[in-house]
Design an enzyme around this catalytic site. Structure first.
Site, PDB file in Angstrom:
ATOM      1  N   VAL A 161    -105.367 -55.100 -93.848  1.00 43.97           N
ATOM      2  CA  VAL A 161    -105.831 -55.820 -95.044  1.00 43.97           C
ATOM      3  C   VAL A 161    -107.220 -56.436 -94.880  1.00 43.97           C
ATOM      4  O   VAL A 161    -107.941 -56.624 -95.851  1.00 43.97           O
ATOM      5  CB  VAL A 161    -104.845 -56.921 -95.515  1.00 43.97           C
ATOM      6  CG1 VAL A 161    -103.573 -56.340 -96.042  1.00 43.97           C
ATOM      7  CG2 VAL A 161    -104.578 -57.927 -94.419  1.00 43.97           C
TER       8      VAL A 161
ATOM      9  N   THR B  20     -94.062 -50.380 -95.173  1.00 42.24           N
ATOM     10  CA  THR B  20     -93.091 -50.196 -94.086  1.00 42.24           C
ATOM     11  C   THR B  20     -92.192 -51.431 -93.971  1.00 42.24           C
ATOM     12  O   THR B  20     -91.412 -51.555 -93.037  1.00 42.24           O
ATOM     13  CB  THR B  20     -93.824 -49.961 -92.736  1.00 42.24           C
ATOM     14  OG1 THR B  20     -94.738 -51.044 -92.547  1.00 42.24           O
ATOM     15  CG2 THR B  20     -94.590 -48.654 -92.740  1.00 42.24           C
TER      16      THR B  20
ATOM     17  N   HIS C 224     -86.726 -69.500-109.235  1.00 42.47           N
ATOM     18  CA  HIS C 224     -85.559 -68.939-109.928  1.00 42.47           C
ATOM     19  C   HIS C 224     -84.842 -69.968-110.806  1.00 42.47           C
ATOM     20  O   HIS C 224     -84.491 -69.688-111.949  1.00 42.47           O
ATOM     21  CB  HIS C 224     -84.534 -68.392-108.924  1.00 42.47           C
ATOM     22  CG  HIS C 224     -85.089 -67.379-107.968  1.00 42.47           C
ATOM     23  ND1 HIS C 224     -86.022 -66.446-108.329  1.00 42.47           N
ATOM     24  CD2 HIS C 224     -84.823 -67.147-106.653  1.00 42.47           C
ATOM     25  CE1 HIS C 224     -86.311 -65.685-107.278  1.00 42.47           C
ATOM     26  NE2 HIS C 224     -85.598 -66.093-106.249  1.00 42.47           N
TER      27      HIS C 224
ATOM     28  N   ASP D  85     -90.297 -62.534-110.551  1.00 41.29           N
ATOM     29  CA  ASP D  85     -89.234 -63.467-110.202  1.00 41.29           C
ATOM     30  C   ASP D  85     -87.990 -62.635-110.473  1.00 41.29           C
ATOM     31  O   ASP D  85     -87.651 -62.387-111.634  1.00 41.29           O
ATOM     32  CB  ASP D  85     -89.265 -64.714-111.096  1.00 41.29           C
ATOM     33  CG  ASP D  85     -88.204 -65.714-110.659  1.00 41.29           C
ATOM     34  OD1 ASP D  85     -87.037 -65.305-110.561  1.00 41.29           O
ATOM     35  OD2 ASP D  85     -88.538 -66.882-110.415  1.00 41.29           O
ATOM     36  N   HIS D  86     -87.339 -62.164-109.414  1.00 45.95           N
ATOM     37  CA  HIS D  86     -86.329 -61.117-109.655  1.00 45.95           C
ATOM     38  C   HIS D  86     -85.157 -61.628-110.499  1.00 45.95           C
ATOM     39  O   HIS D  86     -84.428 -60.832-111.080  1.00 45.95           O
ATOM     40  CB  HIS D  86     -85.878 -60.457-108.344  1.00 45.95           C
ATOM     41  CG  HIS D  86     -84.841 -61.217-107.580  1.00 45.95           C
ATOM     42  ND1 HIS D  86     -85.152 -62.250-106.746  1.00 45.95           N
ATOM     43  CD2 HIS D  86     -83.495 -61.095-107.529  1.00 45.95           C
ATOM     44  CE1 HIS D  86     -84.041 -62.729-106.214  1.00 45.95           C
ATOM     45  NE2 HIS D  86     -83.007 -62.042-106.678  1.00 45.95           N
TER      46      HIS D  86
HETATM   47  C1  BG6 Z   1     -84.418 -64.762-103.006  1.00 40.79           C
HETATM   48  C2  BG6 Z   1     -84.384 -65.833-101.959  1.00 40.79           C
HETATM   49  O1  BG6 Z   1     -85.527 -64.931-103.840  1.00 40.79           O
HETATM   50  O2  BG6 Z   1     -83.229 -64.812-103.776  1.00 40.79           O
HETATM   51  C3  BG6 Z   1     -83.168 -65.667-101.070  1.00 40.79           C
HETATM   52  O3  BG6 Z   1     -85.564 -65.757-101.176  1.00 40.79           O
HETATM   53  C4  BG6 Z   1     -81.904 -65.602-101.906  1.00 40.79           C
HETATM   54  O4  BG6 Z   1     -83.072 -66.729-100.151  1.00 40.79           O
HETATM   55  C5  BG6 Z   1     -82.044 -64.570-103.023  1.00 40.79           C
HETATM   56  O5  BG6 Z   1     -80.845 -65.219-101.052  1.00 40.79           O
HETATM   57  C6  BG6 Z   1     -80.867 -64.629-103.963  1.00 40.79           C
HETATM   58  O6  BG6 Z   1     -80.946 -63.586-104.867  1.00 40.79           O
HETATM   59  P1  BG6 Z   1     -79.670 -62.904-105.499  1.00 40.79           P
HETATM   60  O7  BG6 Z   1     -80.198 -61.901-106.441  1.00 40.79           O
HETATM   61  O8  BG6 Z   1     -78.882 -62.317-104.368  1.00 40.79           O
HETATM   62  O9  BG6 Z   1     -78.895 -64.008-106.170  1.00 40.79           O
END
Ligand code: BG6
Length: 485
Positions: A88, A12, A242, A179-180
């Site tokens: 949890v 959620t 990142h 780690d996106h």
């Molecule tokens: C996230 C951070 O991991 O990445 C945020 O927690 C940040 O603070 C974001 O804004 C930035 O990601 P992107 O993909 O918008 O550059």
């Protein structure tokens, strides 16, 4: 891909709504989720399956990159979502969850492949992993995997504790740390760019490269995350994860093979080779900043310390820049300048590679003040690659001037980072996930910064919102300068 059950803790929450549901939907609509799908959402709130599915639909309307129209397919997708209440800390809730998972596996004829996605705070990771183990949810005849999100701890010690608690229930091969930034198409393209272009491959080394600049600037401020951000700061929120991942992806040597282990061992080599920071020269290599009041796109914005939830005397950094060196023959003495900050001039994540001036004294060309060649890799929000070269301008008496050759790959149809990563995790491909070694070595590298910050020995420089950060960060570069400021 083998079918599986997707068990979502924190169903959620905000991330589920903004990223995870739309990613699953887009994978489904692209035909990438073969076979029946079972998603079991978990949260503390009591919800019926129908109201949970209605929430999923709302999130698709708001955040899916694909248009969402009613159809039997859409209904089939929504019906694959069911909900269970789970606290949890309550072991009996996990036993009920096991019953739910097994019932759906039988109804849908699913193999016992179970993906556990923890979209919850890291303080719950250990407890959830232990309960997955104790309840029997982890005893499957198929595979089991765990997806977790950053932050992985708040310093080296807490990250190690967190990892130990996960390892009690999952092996390293079963853990997928998102780690996106590693899911961004241009980041995934970096390796290909090098190995498929001999021109770049030949130049990717200290003989030709003067410096590398990696910037992730944002125009947003702390938003509604004061509680988290004021403790994390730019160091933990962006830099340790990142930014250092971008350094690894940029600097790694080409792996011999293409297995996840090949790639990750090259990345590990990079982060292991980053020269450790010494307490005595920390302030010359690391700049912390915090935004003061300013203006962004003509709109006045408040100082960080006037943001809701932030105390007037907060010393938290919203900006961090560093100069680092990689002690490896390929990168010997090439400075890497890294910076990231909130409330800066523009939203942009990019790598700029500045090439060395090749002409010293040859034909006296240095008298002409040649611009260096630059390779600019735009990672987001727009994607593109440009190369800055020098050419003669016939209209200006053959004067040399820089021209830029640019390729834009902006394409709204591109899958989003979360789609790429969830798909890879379902396939069991860990290439673009952070291995524990990378995470641990990154914490190890930033640990002196954490300690100096806590000890008050690393100054905090103010910068006006809407600028490119504190002036002190320019000094990191010596005779060079940040490009594209
Ligand atoms: C996230 C951070 O991991 O990445 C945020 O927690 C940040 O603070 C974001 O804004 C930035 O990601 P992107 O993909 O918008 O550059």
């Amino acid at each position: 891909m083998e079918s599986s059950t997707f068990v979502l803790f924190g169903a959620t929450g905000d991330l589920a709504k903004r990223k995870i549901f739309p990613a699953l939907y887009n994978l489904f609509a692209d035909g990438k989720l073969s076979g029946p799908l079972s998603v079991i959402g978990l949260g503390r709130r009591t919800l019926t399956n129908e109201s949970f599915q209605a929430g999923v639909l709302d999130s698709l309307h708001a955040f899916s990159r694909r248009k969402v129209e009613d159809s039997p397919e859409l209904q089939r997708f929504l019906k694959s979502f069911e909900y269970s209440v789970l606290d949890v800390g309550h072991p009996e809730d996990y036993r009920k969850l096991l019953g739910h998972v097994q019932r759906r596996e039988e109804e849908l004829g699913l193999p016992q492949n179970r993906m556990f996605y923890l979209s919850v705070g890291p303080e719950f990771f250990g407890e959830i992993a232990a309960n997955i183990n104790a309840s029997g949810l982890g005893d499957t005849r198929g595979w089991k995997r765990l997806i977790i999100e950053k932050p992985f701890g708040t310093d080296l010690e807490s990250a190690r504790e967190l990892n130990d608690s996960l390892n009690a229930a999952f092996t390293e091969e079963e853990i997928f740390r998102i780690d996106h930034f590693l899911g961004k198409p241009m980041v995934q393209n970096l390796e290909v760019l090098k190995y498929s272009n001999p021109v770049l491959r030949a130049l990717w080394q200290n003989r030709y490269i003067a410096n590398v600049q990696i910037t992730a600037s944002e125009t947003v401020g702390v938003e509604e995350r004061a509680g988290y951000y004021d403790k994390a700061g730019a160091l933990r929120d962006m830099f340790q994860n990142h930014m250092l991942q971008l350094v690894m992806m940029m600097a790694m040597q080409l792996p011999k093979g293409s297995t996840p282990e090949d790639v990750r061992s090259k990345k590990r080599h990079v982060i292991q080779s980053v020269r450790p920071l010494l307490r005595e020269n920390l302030a010359q290599n690391v700049i912390r900043g915090q935004y003061a009041a300013g203006e962004i796109n003509g709109r006045p914005v408040d100082a960080y310390t006037s943001e809701p939830g932030i105390g007037p005397s907060s010393q938290n950094e919203t900006y961090i820049a560093a100069r680092l060196f990689i002690d490896d023959p390929l990168w010997d003495e090439v400075p890497f300048y890294i910076r990231t900050g909130k409330r800066m001039k523009e939203k942009s994540t990019r790598i700029v590679i500045e090439f060395k001036e090749p002409f010293n004294d040859l034909h006296n060309l240095n008298r002409l003040n040649l611009d260096p060649n630059l390779l600019i890799i735009d990672i987001g929000p727009e994607e593109g690659i440009s190369l800055q070269l020098n050419t003669k301008n016939p209209r200006q008496h053959g004067q040399l001037e820089p021209v830029s050759i640019r390729h834009d790959s902006a394409n709204p149809e591109l899958p989003e980072a979360y789609e790429n990563l969830i798909y890879d995790a379902l396939l069991g491909d860990a290439t673009f996930f952070a291995h524990w070694d990378e995470v641990e070595l990154s914490w190890q590298w930033v640990q002196p910064i954490i300690e100096a910050t806590a000890g008050g020995t690393l100054p905090l420089h103010l910068y006006p919102a809407g600028s490119n950060g504190p002036a002190a960060a320019d000094e990191l570069l010596g005779d060079a300068h940040w490009w594209l400021d």
